[in-house]
Design a protein around this motif. Structure first.
Motif, mmCIF file in Angstrom:
data_model
loop_
_atom_site.group_PDB
_atom_site.id
_atom_site.type_symbol
_atom_site.label_atom_id
_atom_site.label_comp_id
_atom_site.label_asym_id
_atom_site.label_seq_id
_atom_site.Cartn_x
_atom_site.Cartn_y
_atom_site.Cartn_z
ATOM 1 N N ASP A 48 0.807 -1.202 -0.132
ATOM 2 C CA ASP A 48 -0.129 -0.128 -0.068
ATOM 3 C C ASP A 48 0.806 1.265 -0.043
ATOM 4 O OD1 ASP A 48 -2.449 1.161 -0.068
ATOM 5 O OD2 ASP A 48 -2.689 1.349 2.009
ATOM 6 N N THR A 49 2.101 1.106 -0.794
ATOM 7 C CA THR A 49 2.913 2.324 -0.445
ATOM 8 C C THR A 49 2.334 3.400 -1.646
ATOM 9 O OG1 THR A 49 4.943 0.948 -0.618
ATOM 10 C CG2 THR A 49 5.037 3.088 -1.490
ATOM 11 N N SER A 50 2.208 4.746 -0.881
ATOM 12 C CA SER A 50 1.748 5.941 -1.405
ATOM 13 C C SER A 50 2.724 6.435 -2.269
ATOM 14 C CB SER A 50 1.216 6.731 -0.332
ATOM 15 O OG SER A 50 2.501 7.402 0.121
ATOM 16 N N VAL A 51 1.999 7.214 -3.216
ATOM 17 C CA VAL A 51 2.850 7.966 -4.205
ATOM 18 C C VAL A 51 3.737 9.007 -3.709
ATOM 19 C CG1 VAL A 51 2.712 9.567 -6.203
ATOM 20 C CG2 VAL A 51 1.252 7.469 -6.098
ATOM 21 N N SER A 52 3.376 9.579 -2.642
ATOM 22 C CA SER A 52 4.123 10.548 -1.886
ATOM 23 C C SER A 52 5.451 9.963 -1.295
ATOM 24 C CB SER A 52 3.080 11.325 -0.899
ATOM 25 O OG SER A 52 2.776 10.437 -0.001
ATOM 26 N N THR A 53 5.403 8.699 -0.757
ATOM 27 C CA THR A 53 6.177 7.767 -0.058
ATOM 28 C C THR A 53 7.211 7.726 -1.352
ATOM 29 O OG1 THR A 53 5.067 7.325 1.703
ATOM 30 C CG2 THR A 53 7.302 5.996 0.986
ATOM 31 N N GLN A 54 6.852 7.159 -2.480
ATOM 32 C CA GLN A 54 7.768 6.812 -3.541
ATOM 33 C C GLN A 54 8.523 7.964 -4.124
ATOM 34 O OE1 GLN A 54 4.675 4.892 -5.880
ATOM 35 N NE2 GLN A 54 5.832 3.073 -5.746
ATOM 36 N N PHE A 55 7.942 9.296 -4.120
ATOM 37 C CA PHE A 55 8.471 10.213 -4.662
ATOM 38 C C PHE A 55 9.431 10.901 -3.700
ATOM 39 C CE2 PHE A 55 4.728 12.213 -7.194
ATOM 40 C CZ PHE A 55 4.950 11.459 -8.084
ATOM 41 N N ALA A 56 9.276 10.583 -2.425
ATOM 42 C CA ALA A 56 10.135 11.233 -1.222
ATOM 43 C C ALA A 56 11.483 10.213 -1.257
ATOM 44 C CB ALA A 56 9.515 11.034 0.031
ATOM 45 N N LEU A 57 11.238 8.786 -1.609
ATOM 46 C CA LEU A 57 12.336 8.112 -1.482
ATOM 47 C C LEU A 57 13.313 8.333 -2.820
ATOM 48 C CD1 LEU A 57 10.691 4.733 -0.344
ATOM 49 C CD2 LEU A 57 12.188 6.079 0.981
ATOM 50 N N ALA A 58 12.571 8.502 -3.866
ATOM 51 C CA ALA A 58 13.224 8.984 -5.139
ATOM 52 C C ALA A 58 14.014 10.167 -5.063
ATOM 53 C CB ALA A 58 12.359 8.810 -6.384
#
Length: 301
Positions: A48-58
Motif C-alpha cells: 500500500d505504498t503511497s505515491v508521496s512515499t515513492q516520490f520522497a524515496l526517489a
C-alpha cells in the motif's frame, strides 16, 4: 567512501519483538564494505505504498548522490512494490555518479531462515562497487542484480525477457549484460494524478472519462498481449488526446506495438509494464505539456 542506507521497514525488518531499525539491520548484515550512514524512513506497507512515499524515496536517492556526496545508496523496501519505487528512483536519478541499490526480503527476521541480512550485505557491497556507477537503479536480491527498468516480481525477482544485469561473485559485482539506456532528465515535480486502467472486453468508455473527471492528468491503459484495447474506447481516446490528456497504452506482454489505438492518438509505452508506464507518465508531465510532453518522453525511453 560513504554509503547511505535508507531503511523503510517492511518484511526485511520484521521480527517477533517489532520492527528492526536500519542500524539494527546493518549490524545483522555484518561488517559493511565502507562507512554507512543510516536513515530510517516511516513508510506504509509495501502493498500500500503511497505515491508521496515513492516520490520522497526517489528524491532522497537523487539528493544523496547529487548534493550530499554519498558514493552510493541502498534502500530497503518491501517486495510488493519494490520494483515500482526502484524504477521511479531510476527515472529521477539523472546522471547519478554512485550506485543505487534496492533490496528487500521474502522471509522476515523472525523466520527460521531470514534472507534479509544476506540481501542487505550484498546490496551494500554492490552499491560500493564502481561497476554500478552510471548504471542507474538496480535491485539486488539473492546475489542477483536486476536493472530497475527490467526487473519483475515473480518467484523472486526476474529480468525476463531481458537479461539479468549481473550478480555478486566473491564480493564483487560481475556484470553479465549492458545496463539499459538511461532515461531522459526532466526537471520539476512529477504529476501525481495519473490513472491506470486495465482493459477488458465490453469495457464501457465512460470509465476513462470518470477518472479524468476526477482529476487525472493522464491515463495508462493496460492492453492485451499485442497492445490492443477494446474498440469501444477509440472515440474516448481521441477525445482525451484532443483535450491534451495523454493516453498511454502498455501491453501485458511488454511489446512495443499498440495496434489501432495509436491512430486514435494513444502513445505506446515502449515496452514498459503498465505500472512502469504510469510512473514514467508522471515524470513526463513534470513540467506540464500534456500530450506533446508525453510523446517526447516515451519516444526517448
Amino acid at each position: 567512501m560513504t554509503l547511505l542506507l535508507v531503511a523503510t521497514g517492511d518484511t526485511i525488518a520484521h521480527r517477533a519483538a517489532g520492527v528492526a531499525t536500519g542500524r539494527e539491520l546493518l549490524e545483522l548484515a555484518g561488517p559493511p564494505p565502507q562507512r554507512v550512514v543510516v536513515e530510517d524512513v516511516l513508510a506504509e506497507p509495501s502493498w500500500d505504498t503511497s505515491v508521496s512515499t515513492q516520490f520522497a524515496l526517489a528524491r532522497r536517492v537523487r539528493k544523496a548522490l547529487a548534493e550530499d556526496e554519498f558514493d552510493g545508496v541502498v534502500v530497503t523496501h518491501g517486495v510488493d512494490s519494490l520494483e515500482e519505487t526502484a524504477f521511479l528512483a531510476d527515472l529521477l536519478a539523472g546522471p547519478a555518479r554512485g550506485g543505487i541499490v534496492f533490496t528487500g526480503a521474502f522471509h522476515p527476521l523472525s523466520a527460521a531462515a531470514p534472507d534479509g541480512p544476506a540481501n542487505l550485505a550484498a546490496a551494500l557491497t554492490a552499491a560500493a562497487d564502481r561497476a554500478l556507477r552510471g548504471a542507474g537503479a538496480v535491485v539486488c536480491v539473492r546475489n542477483e542484480l536486476h536493472a530497475a527498468r527490467w526487473v519483475r516480481l515473480a518467484d523472486g525477482f526476474t529480468s525476463a525477457p531481458h537479461p539479468m544485469l549481473g550478480r555478486l561473485v566473491d564480493g564483487r559485482v560481475r556484470l553479465t549484460s549492458t545496463p539499459p539506456t538511461r532515461p531522459p532528465v526532466v526537471g520539476g515535480e512529477p504529476e501525481s494524478d495519473v490513472a491506470l486502467v486495465k482493459t477488458y472486453p465490453d469495457m464501457p468508455a465512460s470509465l476513462l472519462m470518470t477518472v479524468t473527471d476526477l482529476g487525472a492528468r493522464g491515463v495508462v491503459l493496460e492492453g492485451t498481449g499485442a497492445g490492443n484495447v477494446p474498440v469501444e474506447l477509440f472515440g474516448t481516446i481521441m477525445e482525451l488526446s484532443q483535450m491534451d490528456i495523454p493516453v498511454i497504452v502498455a501491453s501485458r506482454a511488454h511489446t512495443t506495438d499498440i495496434g489501432m489505438a495509436e491512430r486514435m492518438g494513444a502513445i505506446g509505452a515502449n515496452g514498459l509494464t503498465a505500472t512502469q508506464a504510469r510512473l514514467a507518465l508522471m515524470v513526463a508531465l513534470s513540467k506540464g505539456g500534456g500530450v506533446e510532453a508525453a510523446l517526447r518522453y516515451f519516444g526517448s525511453l
